[in-house]
Motif scaffolding. Structure first.
Motif, PDB file in Angstrom:
ATOM      1  N   GLU A  90       0.819  -1.218   0.000  1.00 17.21           N
ATOM      2  CA  GLU A  90       0.000   0.000   0.000  1.00 17.21           C
ATOM      3  C   GLU A  90       0.854   1.270   0.000  1.00 17.21           C
TER       4      GLU A  90
ATOM      5  N   ARG B 218       2.772   4.219  -1.299  1.00 16.87           N
ATOM      6  CA  ARG B 218       2.612   4.877  -2.603  1.00 16.87           C
ATOM      7  C   ARG B 218       3.794   5.781  -2.889  1.00 16.87           C
TER       8      ARG B 218
ATOM      9  N   GLU C  77       4.361   9.070  -5.439  1.00 18.27           N
ATOM     10  CA  GLU C  77       3.662   9.942  -6.392  1.00 18.27           C
ATOM     11  C   GLU C  77       4.674  10.925  -6.959  1.00 18.27           C
TER      12      GLU C  77
ATOM     13  N   LYS D  29       4.146   1.555  -4.661  1.00 19.23           N
ATOM     14  CA  LYS D  29       3.279   1.515  -5.858  1.00 19.23           C
ATOM     15  C   LYS D  29       3.370   2.863  -6.562  1.00 19.23           C
TER      16      LYS D  29
ATOM     17  N   ASP E  99       1.929   2.963  -9.647  1.00 25.57           N
ATOM     18  CA  ASP E  99       0.719   2.903 -10.477  1.00 25.57           C
ATOM     19  C   ASP E  99      -0.266   1.960  -9.788  1.00 25.57           C
ATOM     20  N   LYS E 100      -1.279   2.575  -9.152  1.00 24.93           N
ATOM     21  CA  LYS E 100      -2.253   1.797  -8.367  1.00 24.93           C
ATOM     22  C   LYS E 100      -3.013   0.795  -9.215  1.00 24.93           C
ATOM     23  N   ALA E 101      -3.251   1.175 -10.460  1.00 25.52           N
ATOM     24  CA  ALA E 101      -4.096   0.346 -11.327  1.00 25.52           C
ATOM     25  C   ALA E 101      -3.406  -0.969 -11.697  1.00 25.52           C
ATOM     26  N   LYS E 102      -2.076  -0.952 -11.695  1.00 29.85           N
ATOM     27  CA  LYS E 102      -1.343  -2.167 -12.069  1.00 29.85           C
ATOM     28  C   LYS E 102      -0.961  -2.925 -10.800  1.00 29.85           C
ATOM     29  N   GLY E 103      -0.880  -4.229 -10.860  1.00 32.62           N
ATOM     30  CA  GLY E 103      -0.453  -5.025  -9.714  1.00 32.62           C
ATOM     31  C   GLY E 103       1.058  -4.949  -9.582  1.00 32.62           C
TER      32      GLY E 103
ATOM     33  N   GLY F  35       3.120  -2.303 -11.267  1.00 34.05           N
ATOM     34  CA  GLY F  35       3.022  -0.925 -10.778  1.00 34.05           C
ATOM     35  C   GLY F  35       3.930  -0.666  -9.595  1.00 34.05           C
TER      36      GLY F  35
END
Ligand SMILES: Cc1cc2nc3c(=O)[nH]c(=O)nc-3n(C[C@H](O)[C@H](O)[C@H](O)COP(=O)(O)OP(=O)(O)OC[C@H]3O[C@@H](n4cnc5c(N)ncnc54)[C@H](O)[C@@H]3O)c2cc1C
Length: 254
Positions: A13, A15, A17, A46, A48-52, A55
């Motif tokens: 989790e 992130r 950015e 992460k 890129d949240k959309a990719k597993g 990302g």
């Protein structure tokens, strides 16, 4: 690893950015080893949240970077006295050049290092098991009960024989797999087998070592009980043994 992402490593989790030419990290890691000696830590985040897994990016974070702190020591069953650490990243700004490999390549890089890491756990298991066997042989020759050394009893001899046999099997696996990796082979399945077998093996060997030492095996006076506690984590680290079985069975069934 993170509180909500252990075996499911791609589920992290934390992130990162992009803001201008910096990356900003937010999140928590826990159970982190060696933080007392670390000038830099490698952090998966992460991007890129959309990719597993695709990302996930690896960042180098230096000690003293604003926003990076050690939240608490996490004491363990047997590990180093300073324990493991929980690391916190709060708006922690990292320069672009601290990315390892490239954006989205962190998980792939981590997976690539797993073969060696798992054989390393095999080697740690092997070393501890050999020490336990050596101590058990010596103790069984010295300890006298019913007028003879306990080594004269077949029950003890059989435990020693079983320990030595398992150690020999693990040794062949560790050395052969390490040699093949050194020669450029990629061996995810065999590395998982080495980790699984050797870490389970040392658990059985440690249990027998305590038994052979009797009450002394349980006393802090001898190192047997400490090693018994220390080797327990080898079934959990570097991917639990259940995860090793998944890796092995997937390669059989693909
Ligand atoms: C002493 C110590 C040092 C560590 N050092 C580090 C470190 O330096 N850096 C770092 O990042 N991490 C570190 N770790 C974390 C370690 O990698 C994790 O503890 C490990 O990957 C397991 O994750 P978890 O503890 O969240 O267990 P979980 O993933 O919650 O697993 C709990 C149980 O469920 C089982 N399970 C989970 N998923 C499945 C499945 N799909 N199928 C079957 N069974 C499953 C597991 O095998 C286990 O039995 C360390 C841990 C310890 C104990």
């Amino acid at each position: 690893m993170e509180p909500n992402a252990g075996s499911d490593a791609a589920g992290i989790e934390t992130r990162a950015e992009k803001r201008g030419n910096k990356w900003v990290l937010n999140g928590n890691k826990h159970f982190i080893s060696n933080r007392a000696n670390a000038d830099v830590v490698m952090v998966m985040a992460k991007t890129d949240k959309a990719k597993g897994a695709a990302g996930v990016t690896a960042f180098i974070v230096e000690k003293g970077t604003p926003g990076f702190s050690v939240a608490q020591r996490q004491l363990t069953m047997a590990g180093p006295p300073e324990g493991q650490a929980e690391l916190v990243f709060e708006d922690c700004e990292i320069p672009e050049e601290n990315i390892i490999g490239g954006v989205g390549l962190g998980f792939k890089a981590a997976m690539a290092s797993l073969d060696e890491g798992r054989v390393h756990v095999g080697a740690m298991s092997l070393g501890a098991a050999k020490r336990l066997l050596e101590m058990s042989v010596n103790y069984s020759k010295q300890r006298v009960q019913f007028g003879k050394p306990i080594a004269a009893f077949q029950a003890i001899q059989f435990m020693l024989a079983e320990m030595a046999t398992e150690i020999y099997a693990a040794e062949q696996m560790v050395y052969n797999t390490a040699w093949r990796i050194d020669n450029g082979e990629s061996l995810p399945t065999e590395s998982a087998m080495v980790k699984l077998f050797a870490s389970e093996m040392v658990g059985r060997v440690a249990d027998k070592a305590v038994q052979i030492h009797g009450g002394m095996g349980y006393m802090a006076e001898l190192p047997v009980e400490r090693i018994y506690r220390e080797v327990r984590v080898l079934r959990i680290l570097e991917g639990t043994n259940e995860i090793q079985k998944l890796v092995i069975s997937r390669s059989l069934l693909k």
